[in-house]
Design an enzyme around this catalytic site. Structure first.
Site, PDB file in Angstrom:
ATOM      1  N   ASP A 161       1.230  -1.448  -0.045  1.00 44.42           N
ATOM      2  CA  ASP A 161       0.005  -0.125   0.100  1.00 44.42           C
ATOM      3  C   ASP A 161       0.577   1.676   0.031  1.00 44.42           C
ATOM      4  O   ASP A 161       1.464   1.276   0.990  1.00 44.42           O
ATOM      5  CB  ASP A 161      -1.172   0.422   1.659  1.00 44.42           C
ATOM      6  CG  ASP A 161      -2.122   0.743   1.485  1.00 44.42           C
ATOM      7  OD1 ASP A 161      -1.938   1.940   0.230  1.00 44.42           O
ATOM      8  OD2 ASP A 161      -2.186   1.696   1.759  1.00 44.42           O
ATOM      9  N   GLU A 189      -0.635  -1.489  -5.393  1.00 44.37           N
ATOM     10  CA  GLU A 189      -1.966  -0.877  -5.305  1.00 44.37           C
ATOM     11  C   GLU A 189      -2.331   0.383  -6.234  1.00 44.37           C
ATOM     12  O   GLU A 189      -0.886   0.962  -5.796  1.00 44.37           O
ATOM     13  CB  GLU A 189      -2.725   0.146  -4.277  1.00 44.37           C
ATOM     14  CG  GLU A 189      -4.394   0.010  -3.735  1.00 44.37           C
ATOM     15  CD  GLU A 189      -5.241   0.278  -2.453  1.00 44.37           C
ATOM     16  OE1 GLU A 189      -5.859  -0.284  -2.385  1.00 44.37           O
ATOM     17  OE2 GLU A 189      -4.761   1.320  -1.930  1.00 44.37           O
ATOM     18  N   ASP A 210      -2.378   0.773   6.749  1.00 48.03           N
ATOM     19  CA  ASP A 210      -1.438   0.456   6.282  1.00 48.03           C
ATOM     20  C   ASP A 210      -1.161  -0.535   5.629  1.00 48.03           C
ATOM     21  O   ASP A 210      -1.037  -1.234   4.827  1.00 48.03           O
ATOM     22  CB  ASP A 210      -0.411   1.098   6.227  1.00 48.03           C
ATOM     23  CG  ASP A 210      -0.070   2.907   6.125  1.00 48.03           C
ATOM     24  OD1 ASP A 210      -0.283   3.772   4.390  1.00 48.03           O
ATOM     25  OD2 ASP A 210       0.125   3.182   7.423  1.00 48.03           O
TER      26      ASP A 210
END
Length: 161
Positions: free
Chosen positions: A7, A67, A139
């Site tokens: 992330d 992502e 996160d």
């Protein structure tokens, strides 16, 4: 097969390592790579890259997943996330490890069944799926969700040929 999900961020980058053996998915490791917000962007990116490479070297994954930025009203934030995402692609190229990227919506749909899920919903779903009791930050939960999404995509690709 071992997958590391990321992330991305320029101050904090979550990561999650999963291992798939047949149909069993095990959470191996997770955490947050950090750089002080007071540092210049180039130094933060470099420090996060070094930590990212240490995680990859430690776990020796088969695949990486990250992502990609969501562009809404804050373009500067999306650009920063894109810069952090590029660190994962750079590591992928350096280590010759395949890497795929997924939108936040794809990840949320895969993990919770709803594309507008909140961070808490994603975290709770990850905890439930992998039987994690505590210790996850948003996160790291998001990074694990990215890894799980990639595992699901690999499974679908095998089914579809």
């Amino acid at each position: 097969m071992k997958i590391i999900g990321f992330d991305p961020g320029t101050i904090k980058m979550g990561y999650g390592v999963i291992e798939i053996q047949q149909s069993l998915i095990e959470l191996v490791d997770f955490g947050v790579l950090k750089a002080k917000p007071t540092l210049h962007l180039s130094k933060r990116l470099y420090l996060i890259y070094e930590q990212l490479m240490n995680v990859i070297d430690t776990h020796n994954p088969s695949e990486l997943a990250v992502e990609h930025p969501f562009v809404d009203k804050n373009v500067r934030s999306a650009i920063a996330i894109g810069q952090a995402q590029s660190l994962v692609f750079l590591a992928s190229g350096k280590k010759d490890i395949p890497c795929e990227s997924y939108s936040p919506r794809e990840v949320k749909i895969n993990i919770t069944g709803y594309g507008n899920s909140s961070k808490i919903q994603v975290e709770n779903s990850v905890k439930m799926q992998l039987q994690v009791k505590e210790g996850l930050s948003f996160d790291s939960a998001d990074a694990i969700a990215v890894a799980l999404t990639h595992a699901q995509q690999i499974k679908m690709n095998k089914i579809l040929g």
